[in-house]
Scaffold this motif. Sequence first.
Motif, PDB file in Angstrom:
ATOM      1  N   HIS A 227     -22.861 -11.742   8.852  1.00  0.00           N
ATOM      2  CA  HIS A 227     -21.487 -11.909   8.369  1.00  0.00           C
ATOM      3  C   HIS A 227     -21.473 -12.782   7.116  1.00  0.00           C
ATOM      4  CE1 HIS A 227     -17.057 -12.089   9.844  1.00  0.00           C
ATOM      5  NE2 HIS A 227     -17.164 -11.773   8.559  1.00  0.00           N
ATOM      6  N   ALA A 228     -22.243 -13.850   7.169  1.00  0.00           N
ATOM      7  CA  ALA A 228     -22.303 -14.757   6.020  1.00  0.00           C
ATOM      8  C   ALA A 228     -22.871 -14.043   4.799  1.00  0.00           C
ATOM      9  CB  ALA A 228     -23.159 -15.974   6.371  1.00  0.00           C
ATOM     10  N   VAL A 229     -23.912 -13.268   5.024  1.00  0.00           N
ATOM     11  CA  VAL A 229     -24.541 -12.557   3.909  1.00  0.00           C
ATOM     12  C   VAL A 229     -23.559 -11.560   3.298  1.00  0.00           C
ATOM     13  CG1 VAL A 229     -26.316 -10.867   3.317  1.00  0.00           C
ATOM     14  CG2 VAL A 229     -26.891 -12.850   4.730  1.00  0.00           C
ATOM     15  N   VAL A 230     -22.852 -10.851   4.160  1.00  0.00           N
ATOM     16  CA  VAL A 230     -21.888  -9.866   3.662  1.00  0.00           C
ATOM     17  C   VAL A 230     -20.800 -10.560   2.836  1.00  0.00           C
ATOM     18  CG1 VAL A 230     -20.055  -8.284   4.361  1.00  0.00           C
ATOM     19  CG2 VAL A 230     -22.303  -8.148   5.446  1.00  0.00           C
ATOM     20  N   ARG A 231     -20.333 -11.684   3.340  1.00  0.00           N
ATOM     21  CA  ARG A 231     -19.321 -12.440   2.588  1.00  0.00           C
ATOM     22  C   ARG A 231     -19.856 -12.863   1.225  1.00  0.00           C
ATOM     23  NH1 ARG A 231     -16.900 -14.891   7.456  1.00  0.00           N
ATOM     24  NH2 ARG A 231     -18.756 -16.200   7.527  1.00  0.00           N
ATOM     25  N   THR A 232     -21.071 -13.367   1.225  1.00  0.00           N
ATOM     26  CA  THR A 232     -21.668 -13.816  -0.036  1.00  0.00           C
ATOM     27  C   THR A 232     -21.811 -12.654  -1.017  1.00  0.00           C
ATOM     28  OG1 THR A 232     -22.920 -15.442   1.225  1.00  0.00           O
ATOM     29  CG2 THR A 232     -23.621 -15.045  -1.045  1.00  0.00           C
ATOM     30  N   VAL A 254     -23.614  -4.546  10.290  1.00  0.00           N
ATOM     31  CA  VAL A 254     -23.151  -4.548   8.904  1.00  0.00           C
ATOM     32  C   VAL A 254     -21.796  -3.855   8.777  1.00  0.00           C
ATOM     33  CG1 VAL A 254     -23.655  -3.759   6.576  1.00  0.00           C
ATOM     34  CG2 VAL A 254     -25.479  -4.692   7.992  1.00  0.00           C
ATOM     35  N   VAL A 255     -21.679  -2.718   9.467  1.00  0.00           N
ATOM     36  CA  VAL A 255     -20.419  -1.980   9.391  1.00  0.00           C
ATOM     37  C   VAL A 255     -19.258  -2.860   9.845  1.00  0.00           C
ATOM     38  CG1 VAL A 255     -19.192   0.074  10.148  1.00  0.00           C
ATOM     39  CG2 VAL A 255     -21.666   0.147   9.863  1.00  0.00           C
ATOM     40  N   GLU A 256     -19.471  -3.554  10.952  1.00  0.00           N
ATOM     41  CA  GLU A 256     -18.404  -4.410  11.479  1.00  0.00           C
ATOM     42  C   GLU A 256     -18.080  -5.560  10.548  1.00  0.00           C
ATOM     43  OE1 GLU A 256     -20.509  -3.816  15.638  1.00  0.00           O
ATOM     44  OE2 GLU A 256     -19.748  -5.823  15.230  1.00  0.00           O
ATOM     45  N   CYS A 257     -19.151  -6.152  10.007  1.00  0.00           N
ATOM     46  CA  CYS A 257     -18.936  -7.301   9.128  1.00  0.00           C
ATOM     47  C   CYS A 257     -18.161  -6.887   7.883  1.00  0.00           C
ATOM     48  CB  CYS A 257     -20.266  -7.926   8.735  1.00  0.00           C
ATOM     49  SG  CYS A 257     -21.087  -8.720  10.121  1.00  0.00           S
ATOM     50  N   LEU A 258     -18.505  -5.721   7.362  1.00  0.00           N
ATOM     51  CA  LEU A 258     -17.764  -5.220   6.212  1.00  0.00           C
ATOM     52  C   LEU A 258     -16.304  -5.017   6.593  1.00  0.00           C
ATOM     53  CD1 LEU A 258     -20.337  -2.678   4.750  1.00  0.00           C
ATOM     54  CD2 LEU A 258     -19.343  -4.626   3.533  1.00  0.00           C
ATOM     55  N   ARG A 259     -16.110  -4.443   7.746  1.00  0.00           N
ATOM     56  CA  ARG A 259     -14.754  -4.181   8.218  1.00  0.00           C
ATOM     57  C   ARG A 259     -13.993  -5.488   8.397  1.00  0.00           C
ATOM     58  NH1 ARG A 259     -14.807   0.479  12.428  1.00  0.00           N
ATOM     59  NH2 ARG A 259     -15.747   1.390  10.571  1.00  0.00           N
ATOM     60  N   ALA A 260     -14.724  -6.481   8.945  1.00  0.00           N
ATOM     61  CA  ALA A 260     -14.091  -7.784   9.142  1.00  0.00           C
ATOM     62  C   ALA A 260     -13.653  -8.383   7.810  1.00  0.00           C
ATOM     63  CB  ALA A 260     -15.064  -8.731   9.847  1.00  0.00           C
TER      64      ALA A 260
END
Lengths: 340, 340
Positions: A227-232, A254-260
């Motif tokens: 999640h942190a990586v996706v945000r960054t 990854v899919v979920e984190c992007l969605r989040a």
Amino acid sequence: MVTIVDVAKHAGVAPSTVSYVLTGKRPISAQTSVRVRESIQSLGYHPHAGARALASSRTNVLALVLPLREGVQLPVVMRFVTSVVSTAREQDMDVLLMTAAQGADGLRRVAGGAGADGFLLMDVGLDDERVQVVRELDRPAVLIGHPAAAAGLTCVDLDFEAAGARCVEHLAGLGHRSIGFLGAPGVVYARNTGYAQRTLAGFSTAAMRRGVVSTALPAEPRYDSVHAVVRTLLRELPQMSALVVHNEAVLGWVVECLRAEGRRVPDDVTLMAICPDELAERMRLTCVRLPADVLGRCAVELLVAKLNGQKTPALTLLPPELSSRTGRAFPSGIPGKLIP
Amino acid sequence: MVTIVDVAKHAGVAPSTVSYVLTGKRPISAQTSVRVRESIQSLGYHPHAGARALASSRTNVLALVLPLREGVQLPVVMRFVTSVVSTAREQDMDVLLMTAAQGADGLRRVAGGAGADGFLLMDVGLDDERVQVVRELDRPAVLIGHPAAAAGLTCVDLDFEAAGARCVEHLAGLGHRSIGFLGAPGVVYARNTGYAQRTLAGFSTAAMRRGVVSTALPAEPRYDSVHAVVRTLLRELPQMSALVVHNEAVLGWVVECLRAEGRRVPDDVTLMAICPDELAERMRLTCVRLPADVLGRCAVELLVAKLNGQKTPALTLLPPELSSRTGRAFPSGIPGKLIP
DNA sequence: GTTCATATTCGAAGCGCTTCGATTCCCCTT
DNA sequence: AAGGGGAATCGAAGCGCTTCGAATATGAAC
């Protein structure tokens, strides 16, 4: 125990004749051959592996050295192993299992004691200590993965650099101008692991060549890390419209984190992976295949070729293959069962 | 190649003396022993495995037969394998790798050809065909898992029935009166797999005994299947306050699916699993341990005991151990990397 | 000094198979 | 009819080790 002498008596021939029928090293007439085979069948004869090894200095065994350490992709290893075992059997060989933990002494013991004809070393790093050991061993070996200098060795590997580049080419071809890269855990890069670094290099170089904006980050196998990586990534690349994932273990998150973070796949972000095709299939994702079974087969065949005295290329790189899929990705999914 | 004769000459003794130093089968004086060992060291001698097998009819190899089919838990298999390899090395044995696909003929070939002293068969089902083959083989074997009738065999297994019961006892002890069970994929039960059925039986019986309301359902390794199962469980058991998961592959999804249905873990539903402790640790979940490493060690030691002519129990059941954890579960997480 | 147990060590016979000259048999040539 | 050339098969040696009866050495006992 049934011996070759028993078979010979039963068939009315000399023991050597039975041996030649079995090995095919000298011509034997069709009728004799048939008679001998019948005797073998009816007596249930199986040649004694040790005696054979002693007399011929060939064990018909290959040693498979597995790295069972942090960061290995179990499904990939398993596919590789099954492929190695079945290919070896096709060549009438058996497989001796060793772990990297047995170390150089283990290799020396097995090689010196005629426990195996050759070695298959999996997951070889850029500056792998085992390479030195293999060089001084008198047995042929095939490495999966390749060190920085492959000269004088026989290595098989996916062309990870091309794989990384392939992802960029594919995405750039679709019009993407800003692409993220989510890689393996930090420890994998720190360990100087060839495949991870090469993939990243291929990705970065291709991005530069195509004039694509890109950022790459490692990701640990924990949800919060991903999640942190996706945000960054989204902060660094506000226009990011595509993401390449080279990390099987976290692909599902990854899919979920992007969605989040408010990005839908594939509407807002195109996702693609470098992973086994089955995993991508399950996730309904386009991927560059990680062909563990082909690698296994290839490695065994190269080893057998070396055993037969043939020259083999120092480095065999499998070209990356793109496996295209369209449509909506699953919300999540790390399959625990990739073996069909 | 350095032979025992070379060592004997170098140490000024007879070859047989070297042999006795190595095997310890006859007393050798301390000074001679030391001298021989020094010669072995300085010459780099390794006994020829084939010659040894031929002369002693002992290969010092055990054959490990792995089931690489749908539904196997890769992390469990891998931990088991590493445990087997390292325990075997402690006993001065090597491991020959076979797959269940090699079938009865493979077993007969290896046994008949003196390729291994004994067999380790993993993942044995309730009515496993391989049991018959093992019985007619003249080599000792140890089975991991156990068929319906274990008489005359040597089996090792976790006491899955007790494990299932243990979950209920634990949860009932905490005051839960309505408990769900989310099991392995349907195919696993259909295949007549011992561990799955026994766990369920233990769970159900214990629930009945404790007067706990319960429902059990299989779950496929897909997000939507898990979601559907969770919904069904909540419909069947409106008061469900605890859920036992016996399916590693989907454990990570369960938390999310419960959340998607408006239940928080552990506030609304107490979750526990039957799985390797590392996985539970990562998910911060209480579990009954699946001790793959202990099973591997135990299996090898039993096999070695049999090879030495000792009598072994037909069935060794490891008692289930509870591993308690409190606090909040992770939102998701199927680790892809369980090997430390 | 001789004898006899005891503690070590030696020597040779295989284990079951492969391999390589030697041999046999058959057919073709001269 | 004698000789030559292949094709198929035989026979024996030996691969490196273990094992077991035999031999030697070392002391103790007489």
